[in-house]
Design an enzyme around this catalytic site. Structure first.
Site, PDB file in Angstrom:
ATOM      1  N   LEU D  13       0.827  -1.193   0.000  1.00 41.96           N
ATOM      2  CA  LEU D  13       0.000   0.000   0.000  1.00 41.96           C
ATOM      3  C   LEU D  13       0.870   1.256   0.000  1.00 41.96           C
ATOM      4  CD1 LEU D  13      -2.971   0.503  -0.001  1.00 41.96           C
ATOM      5  CD2 LEU D  13      -2.990   0.275   2.481  1.00 41.96           C
ATOM      6  N   LEU D  50       9.933   0.142  13.627  1.00 44.70           N
ATOM      7  CA  LEU D  50       8.892   0.729  14.485  1.00 44.70           C
ATOM      8  C   LEU D  50       9.039   0.325  15.945  1.00 44.70           C
ATOM      9  CD1 LEU D  50       5.863   0.227  12.088  1.00 44.70           C
ATOM     10  CD2 LEU D  50       6.825   2.423  12.769  1.00 44.70           C
ATOM     11  N   TYR D 134      -3.179 -10.896  14.349  1.00 42.90           N
ATOM     12  CA  TYR D 134      -3.089  -9.659  13.581  1.00 42.90           C
ATOM     13  C   TYR D 134      -4.277  -8.758  13.914  1.00 42.90           C
ATOM     14  CZ  TYR D 134      -3.563  -6.541   9.589  1.00 42.90           C
ATOM     15  OH  TYR D 134      -3.743  -5.438   8.796  1.00 42.90           O
ATOM     16  N   LYS D 138      -4.604  -4.991  15.841  1.00 46.86           N
ATOM     17  CA  LYS D 138      -5.307  -3.812  15.326  1.00 46.86           C
ATOM     18  C   LYS D 138      -6.299  -3.276  16.363  1.00 46.86           C
ATOM     19  CE  LYS D 138      -3.156  -3.290  11.488  1.00 46.86           C
ATOM     20  NZ  LYS D 138      -2.233  -2.134  11.385  1.00 46.86           N
TER      21      LYS D 138
END
Lengths: 264, 264, 264, 264, 264, 264
Positions: D13, D50, D134, D138
């Site tokens: 993306l 990160l 996952y 989120k």
């Protein structure tokens, strides 16, 4: 509190609550345009026409709290309703805005939502559905309370009183009755909680046949103790029940829904 | 219709709609207390102060429909608001009650719900949340409409108008804009449906950034065609956007939420 | 599909859909107790009384899908309704249970919810509110479909058909109309999705004046393309609108709400 | 904006959006731990893990806005997910807190609500229902965004991205597809509105078969223009549809619901 | 009342209620197709097959109220269910329509909503979800009651009875139990209120583990006094609890959900 | 049960519950990283750092049930919270997945929804609104529980504990207090019901001033018996009430909402 103002102190509810709320402040200031008799020990008497803006400022000044029973409490001509319940409430909130925002108990009414049917259970989020000019004036008062809260932080307990009498007077009141004890307990809670905001509260005891759901104001900690059910047998014995199409059996507001406009 | 009354005909909205609605009746009766100029071909002019009960009866008599733009349409002093929007609306509904219940379009306002936040989507079942005296007066008008419907069968389309101008004047109006074309289409539908009842309708075009959900009134068959979005680029070019804490970016009612009480 | 059964193939809807759905299977099996004429190229004709359990098993055997238009589609005597719509539906689901659970489009009807008012917007989660024996029989059919889905995994699209005609026949149908094209598109989607379940779908085009909210079945991917609005002007010209208290202006089910029980 | 940070710029993306969002700021700062190639005209490249708190502070410092695509975007081992999506998000919000609260687009995922069924329509008020580690990560990120908004005023657009690819890759994506154009339009709106708050937005185009209702964020003014439906015929031709019990036909999260825990 | 009809008077519930309701009318008319024994002091005995339309008219004629326990109360073959619960209910309502609309207590069943899960709390606005043919027949009966109310004003209390036995027989009944005392109190209220309408009422005592929310019918004034919880210890001692996938632990309808269709 | 694991057994809650839950299993296995003292008669002691995956597997192996009080129970630095409440919970659910899915009571917290206002009544379907890192870690834990339930069938009672102390310590706790007796009763129910699933339960006694609605979990059969109200008079006497803008009077999470991020 140092000084609690009770308006409408000469009325049915006011004349009772005047003594029932005596413990809540050092001084109970009483106001009405009718005769309030002589002041009791910790009472002070201040006659006032709610339509007179200056007079209302005077009675509000110096108070820490207000229980607003004043105004017309049944249908009446437009002039009377407007003076007492429209101008009167505007004057009251203006006075409160100018005098330190004393917390207010606003005696609204089930007639602000009187056209909901009795077989419908409503909570405090439904839109108004007034059953006449009196009910419309109460919707107006609730709107003023809401705007003054959102704009100026004025706190109000909007109490949609059902039927506050020593006992239910008819079968509809088995659903709407508010015992005086429960009302006193409610007012105590309103002045006790640190943060009130501007909640709408249905003023009814813990009646088995209630139309109203106060779940949204549980945080207030008010738990009514009385139940109109205990009067049913006596009512059945002494009164005819309303027929199935009688407004007292159809609408929450009962007979008010069929009252005509009072033209004079 | 034979005769359609438009009140507030000298005002911003009224002076436009006077011609835009000309096709809807044989005669368009115009009323205002301001100067309405000369009557057009199928127009008749009847000046009137809405606070004058008899005068209001006169303008209502003989009409099949009413589009009520009259009254104060922004904040004002209590005396002005009460005369035009409280007494005025009461007078209008009393007149309608006595003269055959002509169907009414009541120009209510987003300021009746102006303290809802812009990031909240509301439909027509939320309780009022007025943003000032003007908004309170609109809540009053909605309550009168509701009571006269439930009691007497009077039909009203309560239109909570957003911002009806030729184009959005600021960024907030990208959400609240109602094009004149869409408003005309709405009024056509209101007078066309066999049964109207007393619905609350948000008066806004099909704006991409709408706050309001009109799903409950789909049955009316009104589908707005315009979208304020087409004005965004131009607005962005010519105006500064409101800051994130500007009331125009926070509340649906925008700047009205911070207007003071007009004391004189 | 190899073989698609269409019941009620001699009826109004069936005789149209017989050709409009021809592309959906190698063989279209047609069934009715009325005259279905001669079979077309990929058609096979199997007359059947739905009240005859064995006959129903015969027509269902060997089919991959069923579009069930069969049964009485307006009010009738109890004997007729019960045979066709009660026994008939039970027989159909028993046959499907025994023959591999072919997916079913069940033609339910707006008359299963016909007593909801036209100014009320409903979705597919409201409880039934049938407007007569016909409507009750459709509630029965929906209940059978639901139980056979939960118990046996039988998949059904319960389509509450509004008014499926070439064009709306009266003003109420501006809200309820389902174009034949949109119905075909719906049936295509029903047989196309991998998992259907047992959803209730309002069978209406994208009418501006819709009463119904199909939001809950967006996942089906059906987007009706037609809008009855395009017929309004013509209808207005050729028909009188119903009065405000005409059941066609009050209830979603229209005139069915005032049909008497057919006693013979 | 002066400087917009895009994390995950080397990912699927990110590598597309890097150019598609170029017009949004004077400088586009790109960050990733993978190879981002050479910087374009208005780009600056800052590699970063990160999970490294200081490194994250460095990339955030001096930015007016952040589009956070970084982190693991499919299932992975706990160590990987925790480092990138748990520690990584905490680090990002801490950095934003210390560096002027740049507005954030947080790429959440449909897998935060992946166990809702496809025949259920959900809006942004449902509780989470993650479909694996996952998805849980989120939910964690959404919770951090919520807490930093309520505590510190940090604004975030939580975008539960469906499937953002040039075209839907399978039948489930006919419901979940987000075109790149629509995503760009969404990001433009997020940085354009004066007040964002911390809304949850379903990142999907205007797909006919949508599972998701974005009605609550209409005020944002984002109206997706694309519709996965245009790809259906091609998909039908080239791919087998999932069976009715295939997770891709049952759950919104599709195949993720049946992925095992990745132990190494 | 002068005369109260109890159908199903030879059944489990009927034979108990026959004496428990004796105080409610001058004459209790008992009907069943089974042996009802000898009539008590204020009883009259009228055998009747509910599938026989004329016979049903005969038992209804002259009654002021009806408690309809008649019909098949568990799964059975279609012929039996249809005769007793489909034809039988139609016959009952036709008879009531022709004989002055005596108020009816209709013994519906939790099996009309038996496929809702036990960890779901439902009120009386959910759509039906029957768990077999018996449940479907109860949905039919509820639909008939609803249509006859909306069309003809026939009043019915639709009571979705849980498990009305002297004591809960298994662990599921700790949630569904209706004590006979509470049922009597409910029937008293149904015949006492001036306006009944056609409400759906869950027939269960004030059980700690209830699945059902009767809040919508508070206005009826029925407050059950018993609580199945007092039987838990005894049940735990004498019975094995159902396993976690036992239908008695999963579905509100318990074992009915897994009963096959009774083919003969 | 044969063996019940209590984690966090050296903590405030754990050290009390260790004895209060002694009757629930043949062996109570206690775990903590702090000093748990000497084992009682049916106790076994197993020290463990929840961040140590293998150690967690060891304590879980062989248990039939788990009461998870372990982890950080107030705000702390990210490293501490992540180790105990993020890694710790992941490790616990992985261990449970590998060792027969013992039923779990997960001590979540009101701080997972701490930013809801006190004048708002919430049930268990609202989205999370954590009030800090601790609250975020509880949202994470709830998400893990949800995913492991949907994926693997792991059952958990997610208990959003209010304030479990011998008595309310301040005025806010009049709303949030959970008596130890009521908590024991809740845990008994959790391990008693045949099917638990993964419900969210507000852990609070039957307080008059509750913020929370547990109606959705009535089926559990837990009815708290205590009411914080009995402590109000004493609290009023000994403590100052919070002011109206004190977070303890505004937010459900009280003072946690204004705690800073603990940076070391």
């Amino acid at each position: 509190m140092k000084r609690l103002l009770i308006t409408g102190a000469a009325g049915g509810l006011g004349s009772v609550m005047r003594t029932r709320l005596a413990h809540m402040a050092d001084t109970i200031r009483l106001s009405d345009q009718g005769d309030m008799g002589a002041p009791g020990p910790n009472e002070e008497i201040m006659p006032c026409d709610l339509g007179d803006k200056e007079a209302v400022e005077n009675i509000v000044a110096g108070c820490d709290g207000i229980v607003h029973f004043g105004g017309k409490s049944v249908e009446g001509t437009w002039d009377v309703i407007r003076n007492a319940n429209i101008d009167g409430v505007f004057n009251l909130y203006e006075a409160a805005r100018k005098h330190g925002h004393p917390r207010i108990v606003f005696a609204s009414s089930n007639h602000a939502i009187g056209f909901y049917r009795q077989d419908q259970r409503i909570d405090n989020t439904v839109p108004p559905r007034p059953d006449g000019l009196y009910g419309v004036s109460k919707v107006f008062g609730e709107a003023i309370a809401s705007a003054y809260h959102d704009k100026f932080g004025q706190e109000t307990a909007i109490v949609r009183i059902g039927s506050c009498f020593p006992a239910p007077k008819n079968h509809r009141m088995l659903s709407t009755w508010l015992s005086q004890d429960d009302f006193v307990r409610l007012i105590e809670r309103v002045f006790d909680v640190p943060r009130l905001g501007c909640p709408v509260i249905y003023g009814a005891s813990a009646n088995s046949s209630s139309f109203w759901d106060n779940g949204q104001v549980d945080w207030l900690g008010w738990q009514p103790q009385d139940n109109a059910e205990s009067f049913r047998a006596e009512l059945d014995r002494t009164q005819e029940k309303p027929g199935r199409d009688d407004p007292n059996a159809v609408y929450q507001g009962g007979g008010f829904t069929v009252e005509p406009i009072h033209e004079s």
